[in-house]
Design a protein around this motif. Structure first.
Motif, PDB file in Angstrom:
ATOM      1  N   PHE A   1      42.775  51.897  41.042  1.00 39.24           N
ATOM      2  CA  PHE A   1      43.995  52.235  40.306  1.00 39.24           C
ATOM      3  C   PHE A   1      43.902  53.589  39.614  1.00 39.24           C
ATOM      4  CE2 PHE A   1      46.232  51.991  36.123  1.00 39.24           C
ATOM      5  CZ  PHE A   1      47.530  52.106  36.620  1.00 39.24           C
ATOM      6  N   PHE A   2      42.840  53.833  38.871  1.00 38.75           N
ATOM      7  CA  PHE A   2      42.733  55.066  38.093  1.00 38.75           C
ATOM      8  C   PHE A   2      42.436  56.286  38.964  1.00 38.75           C
ATOM      9  CE2 PHE A   2      41.537  51.687  35.018  1.00 38.75           C
ATOM     10  CZ  PHE A   2      42.605  51.849  34.145  1.00 38.75           C
ATOM     11  N   SER A   3      42.219  56.066  40.251  1.00 38.57           N
ATOM     12  CA  SER A   3      41.987  57.189  41.173  1.00 38.57           C
ATOM     13  C   SER A   3      43.170  57.370  42.121  1.00 38.57           C
ATOM     14  CB  SER A   3      40.689  56.968  41.957  1.00 38.57           C
ATOM     15  OG  SER A   3      40.649  55.665  42.533  1.00 38.57           O
ATOM     16  N   TYR A   4      43.360  56.405  43.032  1.00 40.50           N
ATOM     17  CA  TYR A   4      44.309  56.604  44.122  1.00 40.50           C
ATOM     18  C   TYR A   4      45.707  56.023  43.885  1.00 40.50           C
ATOM     19  CZ  TYR A   4      39.833  57.361  46.511  1.00 40.50           C
ATOM     20  OH  TYR A   4      38.577  57.795  46.854  1.00 40.50           O
ATOM     21  N   TYR A   5      45.809  54.971  43.052  1.00 40.56           N
ATOM     22  CA  TYR A   5      47.091  54.259  42.936  1.00 40.56           C
ATOM     23  C   TYR A   5      47.644  54.263  41.516  1.00 40.56           C
ATOM     24  CZ  TYR A   5      45.459  52.579  47.456  1.00 40.56           C
ATOM     25  OH  TYR A   5      44.993  52.513  48.749  1.00 40.56           O
ATOM     26  N   PHE A   6      47.335  55.281  40.758  1.00 39.83           N
ATOM     27  CA  PHE A   6      47.762  55.337  39.363  1.00 39.83           C
ATOM     28  C   PHE A   6      49.289  55.356  39.222  1.00 39.83           C
ATOM     29  CE2 PHE A   6      48.182  57.586  35.202  1.00 39.83           C
ATOM     30  CZ  PHE A   6      47.519  56.641  34.426  1.00 39.83           C
ATOM     31  N   ASP A   7      49.968  55.869  40.248  1.00 42.01           N
ATOM     32  CA  ASP A   7      51.427  55.962  40.177  1.00 42.01           C
ATOM     33  C   ASP A   7      52.103  54.599  40.279  1.00 42.01           C
ATOM     34  OD1 ASP A   7      50.584  55.684  42.807  1.00 42.01           O
ATOM     35  OD2 ASP A   7      52.288  56.799  43.622  1.00 42.01           O
ATOM     36  N   ARG A   8      51.350  53.538  40.567  1.00 41.37           N
ATOM     37  CA  ARG A   8      51.951  52.211  40.696  1.00 41.37           C
ATOM     38  C   ARG A   8      52.091  51.497  39.357  1.00 41.37           C
ATOM     39  NH1 ARG A   8      49.772  49.836  46.523  1.00 41.37           N
ATOM     40  NH2 ARG A   8      50.129  51.772  47.689  1.00 41.37           N
ATOM     41  N   GLY A   9      51.490  52.028  38.321  1.00 37.72           N
ATOM     42  CA  GLY A   9      51.721  51.506  36.985  1.00 37.72           C
ATOM     43  C   GLY A   9      50.779  50.411  36.529  1.00 37.72           C
ATOM     44  N   TYR A  10      50.763  50.193  35.205  1.00 40.01           N
ATOM     45  CA  TYR A  10      49.841  49.240  34.600  1.00 40.01           C
ATOM     46  C   TYR A  10      50.099  47.806  35.051  1.00 40.01           C
ATOM     47  CZ  TYR A  10      48.578  53.030  31.344  1.00 40.01           C
ATOM     48  OH  TYR A  10      48.150  54.202  30.786  1.00 40.01           O
ATOM     49  N   ALA A  11      51.361  47.432  35.189  1.00 41.52           N
ATOM     50  CA  ALA A  11      51.665  46.050  35.585  1.00 41.52           C
ATOM     51  C   ALA A  11      51.091  45.744  36.960  1.00 41.52           C
ATOM     52  CB  ALA A  11      53.172  45.812  35.563  1.00 41.52           C
ATOM     53  N   TRP A  12      51.185  46.710  37.869  1.00 38.88           N
ATOM     54  CA  TRP A  12      50.608  46.546  39.214  1.00 38.88           C
ATOM     55  C   TRP A  12      49.111  46.343  39.113  1.00 38.88           C
ATOM     56  CZ3 TRP A  12      46.931  49.307  41.978  1.00 38.88           C
ATOM     57  CH2 TRP A  12      46.850  49.028  43.353  1.00 38.88           C
ATOM     58  N   TYR A  13      48.469  47.149  38.285  1.00 34.55           N
ATOM     59  CA  TYR A  13      47.022  47.059  38.104  1.00 34.55           C
ATOM     60  C   TYR A  13      46.618  45.699  37.548  1.00 34.55           C
ATOM     61  CZ  TYR A  13      42.392  48.158  36.157  1.00 34.55           C
ATOM     62  OH  TYR A  13      41.057  48.160  35.848  1.00 34.55           O
ATOM     63  N   GLU A  14      47.272  45.268  36.487  1.00 41.21           N
ATOM     64  CA  GLU A  14      46.900  44.020  35.824  1.00 41.21           C
ATOM     65  C   GLU A  14      47.163  42.798  36.696  1.00 41.21           C
ATOM     66  OE1 GLU A  14      49.128  44.359  32.245  1.00 41.21           O
ATOM     67  OE2 GLU A  14      47.747  45.835  31.358  1.00 41.21           O
ATOM     68  N   GLY A  15      48.043  42.962  37.684  1.00 44.36           N
ATOM     69  CA  GLY A  15      48.334  41.858  38.580  1.00 44.36           C
ATOM     70  C   GLY A  15      47.230  41.552  39.569  1.00 44.36           C
ATOM     71  N   HIS A  16      46.168  42.357  39.576  1.00 46.69           N
ATOM     72  CA  HIS A  16      45.071  42.158  40.524  1.00 46.69           C
ATOM     73  C   HIS A  16      43.923  41.318  39.961  1.00 46.69           C
ATOM     74  CE1 HIS A  16      47.076  45.473  42.609  1.00 46.69           C
ATOM     75  NE2 HIS A  16      46.406  45.115  43.677  1.00 46.69           N
ATOM     76  N   PHE A  17      44.050  40.838  38.735  1.00 43.42           N
ATOM     77  CA  PHE A  17      42.935  40.121  38.136  1.00 43.42           C
ATOM     78  C   PHE A  17      43.155  38.617  38.142  1.00 43.42           C
ATOM     79  CE2 PHE A  17      42.581  44.402  36.570  1.00 43.42           C
ATOM     80  CZ  PHE A  17      41.225  44.641  36.650  1.00 43.42           C
ATOM     81  N   VAL A  18      42.070  37.918  38.443  1.00 45.72           N
ATOM     82  CA  VAL A  18      42.085  36.459  38.495  1.00 45.72           C
ATOM     83  C   VAL A  18      41.724  35.922  37.115  1.00 45.72           C
ATOM     84  CG1 VAL A  18      41.088  34.414  39.556  1.00 45.72           C
ATOM     85  CG2 VAL A  18      41.429  36.488  40.922  1.00 45.72           C
ATOM     86  N   GLU A  19      42.585  35.092  36.560  1.00 42.55           N
ATOM     87  CA  GLU A  19      42.334  34.528  35.238  1.00 42.55           C
ATOM     88  C   GLU A  19      41.992  33.056  35.350  1.00 42.55           C
ATOM     89  OE1 GLU A  19      44.402  34.236  30.796  1.00 42.55           O
ATOM     90  OE2 GLU A  19      45.491  35.111  32.486  1.00 42.55           O
ATOM     91  N   GLY A  20      40.904  32.661  34.694  1.00 40.78           N
ATOM     92  CA  GLY A  20      40.499  31.268  34.676  1.00 40.78           C
ATOM     93  C   GLY A  20      40.688  30.677  33.293  1.00 40.78           C
ATOM     94  N   PRO A  21      40.416  29.392  33.141  1.00 34.84           N
ATOM     95  CA  PRO A  21      40.627  28.734  31.854  1.00 34.84           C
ATOM     96  C   PRO A  21      39.738  29.270  30.736  1.00 34.84           C
ATOM     97  CG  PRO A  21      39.447  27.299  33.381  1.00 34.84           C
ATOM     98  CD  PRO A  21      39.938  28.463  34.178  1.00 34.84           C
ATOM     99  N   SER A  22      38.589  29.863  31.087  1.00 36.99           N
ATOM    100  CA  SER A  22      37.680  30.361  30.051  1.00 36.99           C
ATOM    101  C   SER A  22      37.512  31.882  30.086  1.00 36.99           C
ATOM    102  CB  SER A  22      36.310  29.690  30.201  1.00 36.99           C
ATOM    103  OG  SER A  22      35.779  29.896  31.507  1.00 36.99           O
ATOM    104  N   THR A  23      38.428  32.585  30.773  1.00 36.38           N
ATOM    105  CA  THR A  23      38.314  34.031  30.913  1.00 36.38           C
ATOM    106  C   THR A  23      38.422  34.740  29.566  1.00 36.38           C
ATOM    107  OG1 THR A  23      39.265  33.978  33.130  1.00 36.38           O
ATOM    108  CG2 THR A  23      39.294  36.089  31.981  1.00 36.38           C
ATOM    109  N   ARG A  24      37.462  35.610  29.290  1.00 40.38           N
ATOM    110  CA  ARG A  24      37.479  36.408  28.063  1.00 40.38           C
ATOM    111  C   ARG A  24      37.619  37.894  28.350  1.00 40.38           C
ATOM    112  NH1 ARG A  24      32.356  35.337  24.703  1.00 40.38           N
ATOM    113  NH2 ARG A  24      33.507  36.735  23.302  1.00 40.38           N
TER     114      ARG A  24
END
Length: 268
Positions: free
Chosen positions: A21-44
């Motif tokens: 994201f911070f190199s090649y796809y920065f123009d896609r925005g923060y929401a696009w970036y944050e959508g790539h993370f897997v969240e579990g019940p104990s994720t910190r």
């Protein structure tokens, strides 16, 4: 390192591994970036691994502007071995036809540019406080992977005592698949298990007899097909990287880098 982080129940990793994201796809925005993370019940915390960030001059300031409390982990290895591995990677990915390292080096200046460690690392130290940047070395990790994992977990702010099953696997080997379709299918299944938070179970599955035998049978070590770099090339690259390595030692306040001892032994 990405797999080890993903095995920890308190860390949510990105899907895919390299978001860039911070190199090649920065123009896609923060929401696009944050959508790539897997969240579990104990994720910190969240973790991603994009090698392009290290050498892209735009990435440090972009990352700091996104979140000034980000922690940055830089994993370095012998720059000569990194350059040769870069060549093998390009062949495995089908970006170039199989050829000698010397032909690849003549064609692709990135083999050298990405090994300018002091130049690239300096930009990260300029952008972030020193206590938010951790530099690790592959050669030292291979000596005690468990200690390295605990160090990474502590740096990330999660339970450092977690014993990751990934520590017992070999990763990032330079091989190609005999049957690419089989590897694609197996990796798709593995990715699905990771998205379900089952990385530890996947690691145990890969160590079972039938699965381990199948994975091994489908591998072809590309190093048996591509000759090593010549002595002249090795000498030229060592000289090319020398100023960068001198600056890196000063930057990290180290008398010697992990691969310096190997150089001395080879010279002897």
């Amino acid at each position: 390192m990405h797999a080890i982080a993903g095995s920890h129940p308190e860390i949510g990793i990105s899907d895919p591994k390299e978001v860039d994201f911070f190199s090649y796809y920065f123009d896609r925005g923060y929401a696009w970036y944050e959508g790539h993370f897997v969240e579990g019940p104990s994720t910190r915390v969240y973790f991603e691994s994009s090698p392009s960030y290290f050498h892209d001059p735009r990435a440090p300031e972009r990352a700091f502007a996104y979140r000034s409390d980000l922690k940055v982990l830089a994993l370095l290895r012998d720059p000569l071995k990194r350059a040769f591995s870069n060549h093998l990677h390009e062949i495995i990915k089908g970006h170039i036809l199989p050829c000698t390292f010397e032909d690849g080096l003549e064609n692709n200046p990135a083999y050298v540019e990405q090994g300018l460690y002091a130049t690239h690392l300096g930009r990260w130290f300029d952008a972030f406080p020193a206590d938010q940047v951790r530099v690790m070395f592959a050669e030292e990790i291979s000596i005690d992977a468990g200690a390295a994992a605990r160090d990474v977990f502590a740096f990330c702010g999660v339970d450092p005592a977690f014993d990751s099953p990934i520590l017992h696997e070999r990763r990032n080997e330079s091989d190609r698949a005999r049957l690419p379709v089989l590897r694609t299918g197996l990796r798709a299944g593995g990715d699905w298990l990771r998205r379900q938070g089952m990385e530890p179970a996947l690691a145990r599955l890969k160590q079972t007899g039938p699965v381990s035998a199948l994975l091994k049978a489908n591998k072809v070590d590309i190093r048996s097909e591509i000759p090593p770099m010549t002595a002249d090339t090795r000498a030229a690259l060592t000289e090319r990287f020398a100023p960068e390595m001198d600056r890196l030692r000063q930057m990290l306040n180290r008398d010697r880098l992990p691969w310096d001892a190997v150089r001395l032994a080879s010279a002897s």
